[in-house]
Design a protein around this motif. Structure first.
Motif, PDB file in Angstrom:
ATOM      1  N   VAL A 121       0.856  -1.175   0.000  1.00 27.81           N
ATOM      2  CA  VAL A 121       0.000   0.000   0.000  1.00 27.81           C
ATOM      3  C   VAL A 121       0.895   1.228   0.000  1.00 27.81           C
ATOM      4  O   VAL A 121       1.774   1.359   0.849  1.00 27.81           O
ATOM      5  CB  VAL A 121      -0.929   0.028   1.232  1.00 27.81           C
ATOM      6  CG1 VAL A 121      -1.767   1.294   1.225  1.00 27.81           C
ATOM      7  CG2 VAL A 121      -1.818  -1.196   1.242  1.00 27.81           C
ATOM      8  N   ALA A 123       1.620   4.290   1.152  1.00 24.11           N
ATOM      9  CA  ALA A 123       1.090   5.065   2.269  1.00 24.11           C
ATOM     10  C   ALA A 123       1.313   6.562   2.093  1.00 24.11           C
ATOM     11  O   ALA A 123       0.466   7.373   2.454  1.00 24.11           O
ATOM     12  CB  ALA A 123       1.738   4.594   3.576  1.00 24.11           C
ATOM     13  N   CYS A 132      -5.919   8.932  -4.906  1.00 25.88           N
ATOM     14  CA  CYS A 132      -5.504   8.799  -3.515  1.00 25.88           C
ATOM     15  C   CYS A 132      -6.741   8.768  -2.624  1.00 25.88           C
ATOM     16  O   CYS A 132      -7.647   9.588  -2.777  1.00 25.88           O
ATOM     17  CB  CYS A 132      -4.603   9.965  -3.095  1.00 25.88           C
ATOM     18  SG  CYS A 132      -2.962   9.918  -3.838  1.00 25.88           S
ATOM     19  N   LYS A 144      -5.702   5.660   7.410  1.00 31.83           N
ATOM     20  CA  LYS A 144      -4.599   5.225   6.548  1.00 31.83           C
ATOM     21  C   LYS A 144      -4.833   5.751   5.128  1.00 31.83           C
ATOM     22  O   LYS A 144      -5.957   5.926   4.699  1.00 31.83           O
ATOM     23  CB  LYS A 144      -4.489   3.705   6.538  1.00 31.83           C
ATOM     24  CG  LYS A 144      -4.250   3.111   7.925  1.00 31.83           C
ATOM     25  CD  LYS A 144      -4.239   1.603   7.862  1.00 31.83           C
ATOM     26  CE  LYS A 144      -4.059   0.996   9.243  1.00 31.83           C
ATOM     27  NZ  LYS A 144      -5.210   1.305  10.137  1.00 31.83           N
ATOM     28  N   ARG A 145      -3.735   5.924   4.422  1.00 31.42           N
ATOM     29  CA  ARG A 145      -3.767   6.515   3.098  1.00 31.42           C
ATOM     30  C   ARG A 145      -3.256   5.494   2.087  1.00 31.42           C
ATOM     31  O   ARG A 145      -2.330   4.743   2.355  1.00 31.42           O
ATOM     32  CB  ARG A 145      -2.872   7.763   3.107  1.00 31.42           C
ATOM     33  CG  ARG A 145      -3.001   8.670   1.915  1.00 31.42           C
ATOM     34  CD  ARG A 145      -2.325  10.003   2.240  1.00 31.42           C
ATOM     35  NE  ARG A 145      -0.966   9.853   2.745  1.00 31.42           N
ATOM     36  CZ  ARG A 145      -0.303  10.799   3.395  1.00 31.42           C
ATOM     37  NH1 ARG A 145      -0.881  11.942   3.641  1.00 31.42           N
ATOM     38  NH2 ARG A 145       0.927  10.588   3.803  1.00 31.42           N
ATOM     39  N   TYR A 146      -3.887   5.440   0.915  1.00 29.41           N
ATOM     40  CA  TYR A 146      -3.404   4.544  -0.129  1.00 29.41           C
ATOM     41  C   TYR A 146      -3.676   5.164  -1.497  1.00 29.41           C
ATOM     42  O   TYR A 146      -4.558   6.012  -1.652  1.00 29.41           O
ATOM     43  CB  TYR A 146      -4.070   3.167  -0.034  1.00 29.41           C
ATOM     44  CG  TYR A 146      -5.555   3.154  -0.315  1.00 29.41           C
ATOM     45  CD1 TYR A 146      -6.056   2.789  -1.565  1.00 29.41           C
ATOM     46  CD2 TYR A 146      -6.480   3.479   0.680  1.00 29.41           C
ATOM     47  CE1 TYR A 146      -7.418   2.765  -1.826  1.00 29.41           C
ATOM     48  CE2 TYR A 146      -7.844   3.454   0.434  1.00 29.41           C
ATOM     49  CZ  TYR A 146      -8.309   3.093  -0.813  1.00 29.41           C
ATOM     50  OH  TYR A 146      -9.661   3.081  -1.081  1.00 29.41           O
ATOM     51  N   LYS A 147      -2.893   4.725  -2.476  1.00 26.92           N
ATOM     52  CA  LYS A 147      -3.036   5.212  -3.840  1.00 26.92           C
ATOM     53  C   LYS A 147      -3.246   4.036  -4.783  1.00 26.92           C
ATOM     54  O   LYS A 147      -2.515   3.056  -4.742  1.00 26.92           O
ATOM     55  CB  LYS A 147      -1.786   5.991  -4.270  1.00 26.92           C
ATOM     56  CG  LYS A 147      -1.872   6.551  -5.692  1.00 26.92           C
ATOM     57  CD  LYS A 147      -0.608   7.322  -6.058  1.00 26.92           C
ATOM     58  CE  LYS A 147      -0.680   7.858  -7.476  1.00 26.92           C
ATOM     59  NZ  LYS A 147       0.543   8.600  -7.854  1.00 26.92           N
ATOM     60  N   HIS A 185      -2.819  -2.348  -5.594  1.00 22.25           N
ATOM     61  CA  HIS A 185      -2.358  -1.876  -4.284  1.00 22.25           C
ATOM     62  C   HIS A 185      -3.483  -1.291  -3.424  1.00 22.25           C
ATOM     63  O   HIS A 185      -3.280  -0.315  -2.710  1.00 22.25           O
ATOM     64  CB  HIS A 185      -1.216  -0.869  -4.436  1.00 22.25           C
ATOM     65  CG  HIS A 185       0.027  -1.454  -5.017  1.00 22.25           C
ATOM     66  ND1 HIS A 185       1.201  -0.769  -5.139  1.00 22.25           N
ATOM     67  CD2 HIS A 185       0.280  -2.691  -5.524  1.00 22.25           C
ATOM     68  CE1 HIS A 185       2.124  -1.531  -5.691  1.00 22.25           C
ATOM     69  NE2 HIS A 185       1.581  -2.712  -5.927  1.00 22.25           N
ATOM     70  N   PRO A 187      -5.771  -1.851  -0.209  1.00 25.95           N
ATOM     71  CA  PRO A 187      -5.721  -2.662   1.017  1.00 25.95           C
ATOM     72  C   PRO A 187      -6.824  -3.727   1.037  1.00 25.95           C
ATOM     73  O   PRO A 187      -7.936  -3.483   0.545  1.00 25.95           O
ATOM     74  CB  PRO A 187      -5.933  -1.631   2.133  1.00 25.95           C
ATOM     75  CG  PRO A 187      -5.519  -0.327   1.526  1.00 25.95           C
ATOM     76  CD  PRO A 187      -5.864  -0.414   0.080  1.00 25.95           C
TER      77      PRO A 187
END
Length: 270
Positions: A121, A123, A132, A144-147, A185, A187
């Motif tokens: 992930v 982040a 994003c 939490k951050r993911y792209k 990618h 989560p």
């Protein structure tokens, strides 16, 4: 007794399907064909209705909780739905055992990939991109951050997932969850709820075709749908109690088990 049995099958399959975002078709199909002696097309049609009910119940909870990435789900459904419509028509012309063997091999590859590769992930991806996103895991409430990456190839693979879902009745979630988690990618705690949201749309398109063709047994479908809806409410509550790490391992094991069942079905043993 038949109605009670179908309700029980719907509940059990939907719980598993909701937790992992696969819809439960892999349980519906063997029971409907082996135990209840439905034809392949009849079983697929009833299974698709069960998947619609599972998705409806699960999505109503996941979307409200913000667990599903609705934007990603709708984007991927563009090609998945087209694939589902193609699959419902192609089911008449393609040898079922060939399709099942290919499907099983894809599941083995996906399961092995999820075990061997750690969840990736991105982040620190807040670069202003419209891909994003943020999510919160109830087991770990920190945001939490993911792209999301590989959008174009993800869309292409989802076309195949739609075809397989509609032709086999198993549900494209078995492909879309690993695709989103490993390739794009996303989560796992977002990928599974997003898949639960998507599979109902895919199954609906396939079910319409089977209904028009007269393959849908409405009494079987109604009982399965009621049980699946109940099971989805239970499955959403169980899913939030599972950590992301074990959930990926459990999902991989489930994919291996599904692939064995599919190989047995392709060989005429089931």
């Amino acid at each position: 007794m038949l109605i009670l049995a179908l309700l029980a099958v719907g509940i059990g399959a939907s719980i598993i399907g909701t937790i992992f975002g696969i819809g439960g078709g892999i349980i519906f199909i063997p029971i409907l064909t082996v135990l209840l002696k439905l034809s392949a097309n009849e079983a697929v049609a009833v299974s698709l209705v069960g998947i619609i009910a599972t998705s409806t119940g699960a999505a109503s909870y996941y979307v409200k909780q913000g667990a599903s990435n609705v934007r990603l789900g709708l984007l991927l459904e563009i090609t998945t739905t087209l694939g589902a419509m193609m699959g419902a028509f192609l089911a008449i012309y393609v040898a079922n055992w060939i399709l099942l063997c290919v499907f099983a091999c894809v599941l083995i590859y996906s399961g092995a990939t999820m075990i061997l590769k750690k969840e990736r992930v991105i982040a620190d991806a807040d670069d202003g991109s419209d891909m994003c996103f943020y999510y919160c895991d109830e087991k770990d409430p920190a945001e939490k951050r993911y792209k999301i990456i590989n959008i174009k190839s993800g869309l292409a693979v989802c076309t195949g997932a739609g075809v397989l879902s509609s032709m086999t009745g198993v549900g494209g979630g078995t492909i879309k969850v690993p695709l989103m988690n490993v390739h794009m990618h996303v989560p796992i705690k977002v990928a599974s709820p997003t898949s639960s949201y998507m599979i109902g749309i895919t199954a609906f398109m396939g079910a319409i075709i089977y209904f028009i063709q007269g393959e849908l047994l409405l009494d079987y479908a109604a009982a399965i749908a009621v049980g699946a809806l109940i099971g989805s409410f239970i499955g959403t509550r169980v899913a939030k109690m599972i950590d992301a790490g074990p959930m990926r391992r459990y999902f991989s094991i489930l994919l291996f088990a599904i692939s064995i069942i599919i190989f047995l079905e392709a060989g005429g043993i089931l």
